[in-house]
Design a protein around this motif. Structure first.
Motif, PDB file in Angstrom:
ATOM      1  N   VAL A  52      -0.900  -7.149   6.416  1.00  0.00           N
ATOM      2  CA  VAL A  52      -1.826  -6.142   5.897  1.00  0.00           C
ATOM      3  C   VAL A  52      -3.243  -6.550   6.266  1.00  0.00           C
ATOM      4  N   ALA A  53      -4.143  -5.576   6.188  1.00  0.00           N
ATOM      5  CA  ALA A  53      -5.577  -5.838   6.329  1.00  0.00           C
ATOM      6  C   ALA A  53      -6.195  -5.773   4.943  1.00  0.00           C
ATOM      7  N   ILE A  86      -4.308   9.627   8.452  1.00  0.00           N
ATOM      8  CA  ILE A  86      -5.212   8.859   7.588  1.00  0.00           C
ATOM      9  C   ILE A  86      -4.532   7.548   7.229  1.00  0.00           C
ATOM     10  N   VAL A  87      -5.250   6.442   7.396  1.00  0.00           N
ATOM     11  CA  VAL A  87      -4.731   5.137   7.006  1.00  0.00           C
ATOM     12  C   VAL A  87      -4.754   5.052   5.481  1.00  0.00           C
ATOM     13  N   GLY A  88      -3.604   4.829   4.869  1.00  0.00           N
ATOM     14  CA  GLY A  88      -3.508   4.800   3.415  1.00  0.00           C
ATOM     15  C   GLY A  88      -4.007   3.488   2.831  1.00  0.00           C
ATOM     16  N   ILE A  89      -4.195   3.477   1.523  1.00  0.00           N
ATOM     17  CA  ILE A  89      -4.610   2.278   0.792  1.00  0.00           C
ATOM     18  C   ILE A  89      -3.437   1.820  -0.058  1.00  0.00           C
ATOM     19  N   HIS A  90      -3.021   0.537   0.117  1.00  0.00           N
ATOM     20  CA  HIS A  90      -1.897   0.004  -0.648  1.00  0.00           C
ATOM     21  C   HIS A  90      -2.303  -0.379  -2.066  1.00  0.00           C
ATOM     22  N   GLU A  91      -3.482  -1.005  -2.205  1.00  0.00           N
ATOM     23  CA  GLU A  91      -3.851  -1.574  -3.502  1.00  0.00           C
ATOM     24  C   GLU A  91      -5.367  -1.710  -3.577  1.00  0.00           C
ATOM     25  N   VAL A 103      -6.476  -3.031   0.006  1.00  0.00           N
ATOM     26  CA  VAL A 103      -5.503  -3.476   1.005  1.00  0.00           C
ATOM     27  C   VAL A 103      -5.024  -2.279   1.813  1.00  0.00           C
ATOM     28  N   LEU A 104      -5.016  -2.454   3.141  1.00  0.00           N
ATOM     29  CA  LEU A 104      -4.643  -1.395   4.078  1.00  0.00           C
ATOM     30  C   LEU A 104      -3.530  -1.885   4.990  1.00  0.00           C
ATOM     31  N   PRO A 105      -2.822  -0.968   5.638  1.00  0.00           N
ATOM     32  CA  PRO A 105      -1.885  -1.411   6.679  1.00  0.00           C
ATOM     33  C   PRO A 105      -2.640  -2.109   7.804  1.00  0.00           C
ATOM     34  N   TYR A 106      -2.025  -3.088   8.418  1.00  0.00           N
ATOM     35  CA  TYR A 106      -2.645  -3.788   9.535  1.00  0.00           C
ATOM     36  C   TYR A 106      -2.240  -3.095  10.828  1.00  0.00           C
ATOM     37  N   LEU A 107      -3.216  -2.528  11.531  1.00  0.00           N
ATOM     38  CA  LEU A 107      -2.978  -1.828  12.796  1.00  0.00           C
ATOM     39  C   LEU A 107      -3.590  -2.673  13.912  1.00  0.00           C
TER      40      LEU A 107
END
Length: 767
Positions: A52-53, A86-91, A103-107
């Protein structure tokens, strides 16, 4: 986790520069980016083992608690955006030092600024389409991005562009701002003039940034460039948009309108801008493309020759007309353009009346209808030269009265309802059309009727999902319908009221069924659903209050001899399960050994199997008190202890199965193995059995101290399985739910046990 005392912004900045931040539940690997408002780290989400990013906000960006709370609220709002582009937000959360992070998905495939599309207009169009689709979705939900730029367009593993970094976005429904009044937020090279001035902006500021991005994709550079941020802002506010190269001039009207200085002169919304983009992609142009500079040069160069030619043509035409007028009675020469034959032509067939097609809701334009030719001339008279020409007239038929406010939007809503486009896709759904109609015609009767049709669709599906036990679908349909019903003032409409009347009996029946089966989990799930559907607890009495009496996991059991916790509640005719709060202690085992005079089993050091030093449960090779968990006991010793305790208490204690033990240790801890138990913490031996944080069910020692025997066996039951972690294990090489097999008659210096027993509903006082 308890938050430590917050440091000053300067201290926090220095802290971030010196070491990796500690994020609960994540393992931070390295820093991969740094911006003016945040630092970005590559991490691993431990529960799912995925990269994750983690974006940690700069301490100077949010300096007071009010701004932090606003940021957290806005981040949670943005986290609800679910769109493929759209890049979602995990937390969203805070570190122990008070730093905000999300926290975002790591691309890992880079951003748009690292790619060259100057020779690939087709791919540039695809990127812009994705961004406009994402912005249309966000704008419809009141979210303005405010920082659209090449670095905020990332590519996933399928090479699809995704818009990210809504971290400084603000809801246009909220007048509060994270930034100080008058302070512009965004990237100067892409910033709309009104945004640079610190004014309140709407979605048209994002469309300006998309226009700048389109220019950059086509040319490889930004339209305005300056070293001074103020000079750059003035260029955006005052300078004309640069001209594109001749081979890309068909883009100029699109760029000019997107980058208009005034928001009122830009595209109204992302949908309209997307339509203009599609016209470019299909080779159509909405406006003539004329370069003013070249137009001036052409006029100066050619006005004299053109004027001379036009004059000559005009004089020649006048001369021909004069000659024709003087020779009307003369025999025209053969082969002349105006010659007619002596034989009159056959009469033309009488034209059939043009058919008028009925208006169709799916199309606004009908096929052109031919006009009837004029009457045939009398015999012997010359036929007019253009008598055979047919004129075509395009007839546009609308299915609404364009003079009535809201008629166009209501007509679109009817079509969208017929096609089941109620809330999706963005920009082409009935909800959006009805919202737009309400802005201009709030009292239109058709608005109420069509709104009720949409609400009825979702409300019937909410009821059906509750009946089918599909709580996720029920919440999803309700979450779409409830805000719309409130916004359209239809909470007193028939469809909504019918749903409100149908829900309490259904939920009450589920509660009563759960109570009868003593299914605490089912009762709790029903209560959560009732809250999500805004069903009052008073309408679910008396079952709602009775549900409090049900035993639930985590309750303390009334055992006198040992502290026990209910880890699985009874359900129907199935008994529940109780487990010891901690491992059997050395003092407890000593009482058993003294009463039964059981000899100590062989014990060995797992790291050094062969040792000259003899180890036993009362001398395991390290110092212990009576409250430490007993170690160096074999599986046979643990079985004998369970039988002895059962005889003393009249209750049936036993070792747990691996299937019973593993779920107890499967929970999210602090991320610090030493805090969760005793795992490779730099000292040898055990600690008190009750030391360290408890599990969610209130059990101690599941994440270390000693591993625990289970009743499972292998190799013909010559070997027995032990589960979990002991003080000799390393967190990096072990899992809390791991299991290993050992000889049943041999103990280890990091292996102990705890007992479980069945718990009946009658024992818990449930009838």
């Amino acid at each position: 986790m308890q938050q430590e005392e917050e440091l000053s912004p300067d201290e926090l900045t220095a802290l971030l520069s010196s070491y990796m931040p500690e994020i609960p539940g994540y393992r931070v690997l390295r820093r991969i980016g740094k911006g003016g408002m945040s630092q970005v780290y590559l991490g691993v989400q431990e529960s799912l083992d995925r990269q994750v990013a983690i974006k940690v906000m700069s301490p100077a960006a949010l300096t007071d608690e009010i701004s932090k709370q606003r940021f957290e609220h806005e981040a949670r709002t943005i986290a609800k955006l679910e769109h493929p582009c759209i890049v979602g937000i995990h937390e969203v959360g805070r570190t122990r030092q008070g730093l905000l992070y999300y926290v975002l998905p790591y691309l890992a495939k880079g951003h748009l600024g690292q790619r060259d599309f100057t020779q690939d207009e087709e791919r540039a169009v695809e990127v812009l389409r994705s961004l406009l689709s994402a912005l249309e979705y966000a704008h419809a939900r009141g979210i303005v991005h405010r920082d659209v730029k090449a670095e905020n367009v990332l590519f996933d593993n399928a090479d699809r562009p995704l818009l990210t970094d809504f971290g400084i976005a603000l809801s246009k429904r909220d007048s509060t701002r994270i930034t100080t009044a008058g302070l512009a937020v965004g990237s100067g090279g892409y910033m709309a003039p009104e945004q640079a001035r610190g004014e309140v902006v709407d979605g048209r500021a994002d469309l300006y940034s998309v226009g700048v991005l389109a220019f950059e994709l086509l040319t490889g550079h930004l339209p305005f460039q300056a070293a001074d941020p103020l000079a750059l802002a003035l260029m955006h506010a005052q300078d004309p948009v640069p001209r594109l190269a001749p081979e890309k001039r068909h883009w100029q009207p699109f760029i000019d309108r997107a980058m208009a200085k005034s928001p009122d002169n830009r595209y109204r919304n992302a949908q309209q801008m997307l339509g203009a983009l599609n016209q470019i992609a299909t080779g159509k142009r909405t406006e003539p493309v004329i370069d003013p500079g070249k137009l001036k040069g052409l006029v100066e160069r050619w006005w004299k020759p053109v004027l001379a030619t036009t004059s000559a043509v005009l004089l020649a035409t006048l001369a021909i007309l004069w000659l024709m007028d003087g020779q009307q009675t003369a025999e025209p020469p053969a082969g002349d353009f105006f010659t007619v034959e002596d034989t009159p032509p056959a009469p033309l067939p009488a034209p059939e009346p043009a058919a008028i097609a009925e208006p169709s809701p799916a199309a606004d334009a009908e096929a052109p209808a031919e006009t009837a030719p004029g009457p045939a001339p009398a015999s012997g008279e010359p036929r007019p030269a253009f008598d055979q020409v047919r004129a075509e007239v395009a007839t546009t038929t609308l299915d609404y009265d364009p003079t009535r406010p809201g008629a166009r939007e209501l007509s679109a809503a009817r079509r969208q309802i017929e096609r089941q486009r109620l809330s999706l896709p963005p920009g082409d759904n009935a909800m959006d059309s009805l919202r737009a109609a309400r802005q201009v015609a709030p009292r239109e009767p058709a608005l109420l009727r069509l709104s009720d049709e949409v609400i009825a669709y979702y409300s019937t599906r909410v009821v059906a999902a509750v009946q089918a036990g599909d709580d996720g679908a029920a919440r999803q349909h309700y979450d779409r319908a409830a805000p719309f019903a409130a916004e359209m003032d239809r909470l007193e409409g028939k469809p909504w009221l019918e749903m409100r009347e149908a829900l309490p009996p259904l939920l009450l029946a589920r509660l009563e069924s759960g109570l009868e089966a003593m299914d605490a989990e089912s009762v709790a799930t029903t209560k959560v659903l009732a809250a999500a559907l805004d069903v009052s607890p008073a309408s679910l009495e008396p079952a709602w209050s009775k549900a409090v009496e049900l035993p639930k996991a985590g309750d303390t059991l009334p055992d006198n001899a040992v502290a026990m916790v209910l880890v699985r509640a009874p359900r129907g005719s199935s008994a529940g399960l109780g487990a010891m709060r901690s491992e059997v202690t050395r003092a407890e085992y000593a009482a058993f050994a003294s009463a039964t005079r059981r000899p100590a089993a062989r014990c060995r050091n797992r790291v050094v199997p062969i040792s000259l030093k003899k180890r036993t449960w009362d001398d395991p090779g390290f110092s212990q008190s009576g409250n430490h968990p007993v170690a160096c006991v074999s599986f046979d010793d643990a079985e004998a202890y369970a039988q002895w305790l059962s005889r003393r208490t009249g209750l049936s204690y036993r070792l747990p199965t691996l299937a019973e033990w593993s779920p107890l240790a499967d929970y999210r801890g602090s991320g610090n193995a030493c805090s969760d138990g005793r795992i490779d913490c730099g000292s040898e031996g055990t600690v008190n059995a009750s030391q360290g944080p408890l599990s969610p069910l209130g059990l101690a020692g599941l994440r270390g101290n000693v591993r625990e025997w289970t009743s499972n066996c292998t190799r013909g039951c010559q070997r027995r399985l032990a589960a979990g972690l002991g003080w000799r294990d390393s967190a990096e090489r072990s899992s809390p739910a791991q299991s290993n097999d050992f000889d049943a008659d041999t103990g280890l210096d990091d292996l102990g046990f705890r007992l479980v027993r069945e718990v009946s509903a009658a024992e818990l006082g449930v009838r």
